[in-house]
Motif scaffolding. Structure first.
Motif, mmCIF file in Angstrom:
data_model
loop_
_atom_site.group_PDB
_atom_site.id
_atom_site.type_symbol
_atom_site.label_atom_id
_atom_site.label_comp_id
_atom_site.label_asym_id
_atom_site.label_seq_id
_atom_site.Cartn_x
_atom_site.Cartn_y
_atom_site.Cartn_z
ATOM 1 N N LEU A 280 0.803 -1.223 0.000
ATOM 2 C CA LEU A 280 0.000 0.000 0.000
ATOM 3 C C LEU A 280 0.837 1.275 0.000
ATOM 4 O O LEU A 280 0.394 2.308 -0.510
ATOM 5 N N ALA A 281 2.041 1.219 0.553
ATOM 6 C CA ALA A 281 2.885 2.416 0.607
ATOM 7 C C ALA A 281 3.258 2.924 -0.776
ATOM 8 O O ALA A 281 3.690 4.074 -0.919
ATOM 9 N N LEU A 282 3.065 2.126 -1.819
ATOM 10 C CA LEU A 282 3.402 2.552 -3.180
ATOM 11 C C LEU A 282 2.372 3.529 -3.745
ATOM 12 O O LEU A 282 2.620 4.161 -4.758
ATOM 13 N N GLY A 283 1.209 3.629 -3.113
ATOM 14 C CA GLY A 283 0.205 4.597 -3.539
ATOM 15 C C GLY A 283 -0.603 4.182 -4.760
ATOM 16 O O GLY A 283 -1.277 5.013 -5.355
ATOM 17 N N ALA A 284 -0.526 2.933 -5.144
ATOM 18 C CA ALA A 284 -1.323 2.413 -6.260
ATOM 19 C C ALA A 284 -2.273 1.364 -5.705
ATOM 20 O O ALA A 284 -1.939 0.643 -4.768
ATOM 21 N N GLU A 285 -3.450 1.284 -6.276
ATOM 22 C CA GLU A 285 -4.437 0.313 -5.788
ATOM 23 C C GLU A 285 -4.340 -1.038 -6.498
ATOM 24 O O GLU A 285 -4.692 -2.060 -5.927
#
Length: 168
Positions: free
Chosen positions: A83-88
């Motif tokens: 989740l830390a990558l900011g993509a769903e």
């Protein structure tokens, strides 16, 4: 004149054996010499036709790419696990048999994954690649990926760096 088309579709039960063959050929091509031989062989032995049949039965999202009546590539995808990558959304795997690489099939499969994730309401896309896998890095950079994070994975006594790419 006969036109031969490449089609992307959802995996079906009948695809298990073909997926196993594509998986083995593509992973040996991509990771031979990078991942230690014993570790790679163990990983491949766990992903035979039975594994693929179970994944399909369990409704894993698997796309296959068929060309001239045979399966030559696949992708697995779903919700992003980091989740830390900011993509769903995330493409977990995208592989083609080595002889079908560099012909535009990978891009076609990638675009199908992206479209499917968007249709499921997932914003943004992440994908991980080993930093020593030059073909994968070039592919994701050419597709517009932004290198946003790094990590590492250990195979036996060898630790390999990996790179996360995101796409909007």
């Amino acid at each position: 004149m006969k036109t031969i088309a490449a089609d992307v579709r959802f995996a079906e039960a009948r695809d298990a054996a073909a997926l196993s063959l594509v998986h083995e050929a593509s992973w040996r091509g991509a990771y031979g010499g990078l991942i230690p031989h014993r570790a790679l062989s163990r990983m491949l032995s766990r992903r035979g036709p039975e594994w693929w049949a179970k994944a399909i039965r369990n409704r894993a999202t698997i796309l296959v790419l068929d060309y001239d009546g045979e399966t030559v590539g696949y992708a697995t995808l779903g919700r992003n696990r980091t989740l830390a990558l900011g993509a769903e959304g995330e493409i977990y795997e995208l592989y083609l048999r080595p002889e079908f690489q560099g012909l535009g099939f990978g891009r076609r499969l990638f675009d199908a994954c992206r479209t499917l994730l968007r249709s499921r309401g997932l914003k943004g896309l992440a994908v991980w690649a080993l930093a020593d896998n030059d073909n994968a890095l070039r592919f994701y950079e050419a597709a517009g990926g932004i290198d946003v994070a790094g990590g590492a994975e250990t195979f036996e006594d060898r630790t390999l760096r990996k790179v996360a790419f995101t796409f909007s």
